[in-house]
Write a protein that holds these residues in place. Sequence first.
Motif, PDB file in Angstrom:
ATOM      1  N   LEU A  16      84.113  68.143  39.984  1.00 21.78           N
ATOM      2  CA  LEU A  16      84.730  69.735  39.208  1.00 21.78           C
ATOM      3  C   LEU A  16      85.205  68.835  38.605  1.00 21.78           C
ATOM      4  CD1 LEU A  16      84.803  71.916  41.916  1.00 21.78           C
ATOM      5  CD2 LEU A  16      82.650  71.762  40.774  1.00 21.78           C
ATOM      6  N   ARG A  17      86.549  68.014  38.879  1.00 20.48           N
ATOM      7  CA  ARG A  17      87.890  68.111  37.657  1.00 20.48           C
ATOM      8  C   ARG A  17      86.898  66.643  36.103  1.00 20.48           C
ATOM      9  NH1 ARG A  17      92.655  65.599  39.834  1.00 20.48           N
ATOM     10  NH2 ARG A  17      93.399  66.356  37.865  1.00 20.48           N
ATOM     11  N   ARG A  18      86.234  65.905  37.098  1.00 14.17           N
ATOM     12  CA  ARG A  18      85.905  64.895  35.819  1.00 14.17           C
ATOM     13  C   ARG A  18      84.836  65.823  35.227  1.00 14.17           C
ATOM     14  NH1 ARG A  18      84.617  61.582  40.257  1.00 14.17           N
ATOM     15  NH2 ARG A  18      82.359  62.795  40.567  1.00 14.17           N
ATOM     16  N   ASP A  26      90.243  68.297  27.417  1.00  9.44           N
ATOM     17  CA  ASP A  26      92.081  68.198  27.452  1.00  9.44           C
ATOM     18  C   ASP A  26      92.031  67.860  29.389  1.00  9.44           C
ATOM     19  OD1 ASP A  26      94.411  71.325  27.162  1.00  9.44           O
ATOM     20  OD2 ASP A  26      94.148  69.386  26.655  1.00  9.44           O
ATOM     21  N   ARG A  27      93.279  67.780  29.655  1.00  7.91           N
ATOM     22  CA  ARG A  27      93.499  67.325  31.173  1.00  7.91           C
ATOM     23  C   ARG A  27      93.708  68.721  31.685  1.00  7.91           C
ATOM     24  NH1 ARG A  27      96.146  63.137  34.161  1.00  7.91           N
ATOM     25  NH2 ARG A  27      93.979  61.347  33.020  1.00  7.91           N
ATOM     26  N   SER A  28      94.701  69.685  30.272  1.00  9.76           N
ATOM     27  CA  SER A  28      95.848  70.664  31.110  1.00  9.76           C
ATOM     28  C   SER A  28      94.378  71.655  31.232  1.00  9.76           C
ATOM     29  CB  SER A  28      96.114  71.418  30.157  1.00  9.76           C
ATOM     30  OG  SER A  28      97.483  72.609  30.381  1.00  9.76           O
ATOM     31  N   ALA A  29      93.259  72.121  30.277  1.00  8.47           N
ATOM     32  CA  ALA A  29      92.823  73.381  30.277  1.00  8.47           C
ATOM     33  C   ALA A  29      91.781  72.851  31.487  1.00  8.47           C
ATOM     34  CB  ALA A  29      91.884  72.911  28.736  1.00  8.47           C
ATOM     35  N   ALA A  30      91.286  71.651  31.230  1.00  8.03           N
ATOM     36  CA  ALA A  30      90.457  71.466  32.487  1.00  8.03           C
ATOM     37  C   ALA A  30      90.968  71.844  34.095  1.00  8.03           C
ATOM     38  CB  ALA A  30      89.426  70.481  32.780  1.00  8.03           C
ATOM     39  N   ASP A  32      92.996  74.200  34.592  1.00 12.94           N
ATOM     40  CA  ASP A  32      93.178  75.475  34.738  1.00 12.94           C
ATOM     41  C   ASP A  32      91.582  75.735  35.488  1.00 12.94           C
ATOM     42  OD1 ASP A  32      95.836  75.287  34.596  1.00 12.94           O
ATOM     43  OD2 ASP A  32      95.475  75.865  32.247  1.00 12.94           O
ATOM     44  N   LEU A  33      90.666  75.369  34.333  1.00 11.38           N
ATOM     45  CA  LEU A  33      88.837  76.070  34.746  1.00 11.38           C
ATOM     46  C   LEU A  33      88.641  75.435  35.915  1.00 11.38           C
ATOM     47  CD1 LEU A  33      86.718  76.653  33.847  1.00 11.38           C
ATOM     48  CD2 LEU A  33      86.034  74.016  33.444  1.00 11.38           C
ATOM     49  N   VAL A  34      89.256  74.269  36.395  1.00  9.13           N
ATOM     50  CA  VAL A  34      88.839  73.800  37.893  1.00  9.13           C
ATOM     51  C   VAL A  34      89.541  75.380  39.265  1.00  9.13           C
ATOM     52  CG1 VAL A  34      89.035  72.417  39.787  1.00  9.13           C
ATOM     53  CG2 VAL A  34      88.512  71.588  37.762  1.00  9.13           C
ATOM     54  N   GLN A  35      90.798  74.928  38.743  1.00 16.66           N
ATOM     55  CA  GLN A  35      91.500  76.388  39.485  1.00 16.66           C
ATOM     56  C   GLN A  35      91.388  77.754  39.559  1.00 16.66           C
ATOM     57  OE1 GLN A  35      94.626  75.481  41.744  1.00 16.66           O
ATOM     58  NE2 GLN A  35      95.066  77.574  42.037  1.00 16.66           N
ATOM     59  N   ASP A  36      90.483  77.865  38.380  1.00 16.88           N
ATOM     60  CA  ASP A  36      89.994  79.333  38.049  1.00 16.88           C
ATOM     61  C   ASP A  36      88.920  79.246  39.030  1.00 16.88           C
ATOM     62  OD1 ASP A  36      91.872  80.006  36.940  1.00 16.88           O
ATOM     63  OD2 ASP A  36      91.077  80.174  35.276  1.00 16.88           O
ATOM     64  N   CYS A  37      87.237  78.143  38.948  1.00 14.67           N
ATOM     65  CA  CYS A  37      86.481  77.800  39.285  1.00 14.67           C
ATOM     66  C   CYS A  37      86.773  78.303  41.028  1.00 14.67           C
ATOM     67  CB  CYS A  37      86.012  76.885  38.939  1.00 14.67           C
ATOM     68  SG  CYS A  37      84.675  76.342  40.333  1.00 14.67           S
ATOM     69  N   LEU A  38      87.692  77.484  41.835  1.00 16.08           N
ATOM     70  CA  LEU A  38      88.114  77.499  43.190  1.00 16.08           C
ATOM     71  C   LEU A  38      88.149  78.567  43.526  1.00 16.08           C
ATOM     72  CD1 LEU A  38      89.932  74.113  43.268  1.00 16.08           C
ATOM     73  CD2 LEU A  38      87.023  74.557  43.814  1.00 16.08           C
ATOM     74  N   GLU A  39      89.159  79.318  43.083  1.00 18.21           N
ATOM     75  CA  GLU A  39      89.812  80.604  43.246  1.00 18.21           C
ATOM     76  C   GLU A  39      88.150  81.412  43.103  1.00 18.21           C
ATOM     77  OE1 GLU A  39      92.357  82.414  40.425  1.00 18.21           O
ATOM     78  OE2 GLU A  39      93.978  80.516  41.111  1.00 18.21           O
ATOM     79  N   ARG A  40      87.682  81.572  41.702  1.00 20.12           N
ATOM     80  CA  ARG A  40      86.373  82.229  41.984  1.00 20.12           C
ATOM     81  C   ARG A  40      85.147  81.967  43.362  1.00 20.12           C
ATOM     82  NH1 ARG A  40      83.875  84.312  37.148  1.00 20.12           N
ATOM     83  NH2 ARG A  40      85.357  84.525  36.191  1.00 20.12           N
ATOM     84  N   LEU A  62      81.614  76.798  37.595  1.00 18.08           N
ATOM     85  CA  LEU A  62      82.552  76.013  36.418  1.00 18.08           C
ATOM     86  C   LEU A  62      82.037  75.824  35.624  1.00 18.08           C
ATOM     87  CD1 LEU A  62      84.998  73.560  36.854  1.00 18.08           C
ATOM     88  CD2 LEU A  62      82.965  72.378  36.786  1.00 18.08           C
ATOM     89  N   HIS A  63      80.394  75.670  35.282  1.00 21.52           N
ATOM     90  CA  HIS A  63      79.985  75.481  33.889  1.00 21.52           C
ATOM     91  C   HIS A  63      79.549  77.086  33.011  1.00 21.52           C
ATOM     92  CE1 HIS A  63      77.233  74.463  30.817  1.00 21.52           C
ATOM     93  NE2 HIS A  63      76.136  75.292  31.262  1.00 21.52           N
ATOM     94  N   ASN A  64      79.556  77.916  34.177  1.00 24.63           N
ATOM     95  CA  ASN A  64      79.550  79.120  33.098  1.00 24.63           C
ATOM     96  C   ASN A  64      80.771  79.379  33.013  1.00 24.63           C
ATOM     97  OD1 ASN A  64      77.149  79.833  33.911  1.00 24.63           O
ATOM     98  ND2 ASN A  64      76.825  80.540  35.204  1.00 24.63           N
ATOM     99  N   LEU A  65      81.745  79.442  33.442  1.00 24.20           N
ATOM    100  CA  LEU A  65      83.389  79.262  33.162  1.00 24.20           C
ATOM    101  C   LEU A  65      83.783  78.511  32.122  1.00 24.20           C
ATOM    102  CD1 LEU A  65      85.120  79.328  36.813  1.00 24.20           C
ATOM    103  CD2 LEU A  65      84.830  81.386  34.816  1.00 24.20           C
ATOM    104  N   ALA A  66      83.674  77.061  32.259  1.00 25.78           N
ATOM    105  CA  ALA A  66      83.821  76.656  30.667  1.00 25.78           C
ATOM    106  C   ALA A  66      82.665  77.043  29.418  1.00 25.78           C
ATOM    107  CB  ALA A  66      83.150  75.240  31.342  1.00 25.78           C
TER     108      ALA A  66
END
Length: 176
Positions: A16-18, A26-30, A32-40, A62-66
């Motif tokens: 998911l991180r990759r 962007d590492r930071s945005a990625a 955050d995205l993984v964190q939000d994905c896992l929470e969801r 993850l794809h839809n959030l991104a």
Amino acid sequence: MNEDMVRLIEPLIPALRRYARALMRDRSAADDLVQDCLERAIGRWHQRRGDDDAKAWIFTILHNLAMTRLRRSAERPAHLALDDAGPDSLARAPSQEDGLMHRDLLAALGALAEEQRTVLLLVTVEDLSYAEAARVLGVPIGTVMSRLSRARDRLASLLSAEPPGRRSRPYLRSVK
């Protein structure tokens, strides 16, 4: 927390991180995205159908959030304060051949259409099957195959192109 859920989600986190880093660039945005994905995914685990593939389901989230974030970020320009910039963002590009090839590959990936890049990353990097990628993207398998074929062809042409200003054949002039 449900043991089954942990057993299914935890091994997917590196993939998911990759994928998030490839999409967000962007590492930071990625992260955050993984964190939000896992929470969801954890918060809505009960909504998952029992026969669904957890990997495809989480990659879909993850794809839809991104895609939502990329659409929103396109509306406003990114800002990075100099004080917040890390050494990686201020470093010079590597002069070694591997570094140059890596840069060319990233540039070529960036030149692909979004649909082609996402299919290419899901199938080749994340090792999803065509059917799983089709479920993640919400498109038919034939569309995945077509996009993947076009992405591979376009990537090959971008990576094999000669630098601007160079001719593929030597210039010959006729002398009479």
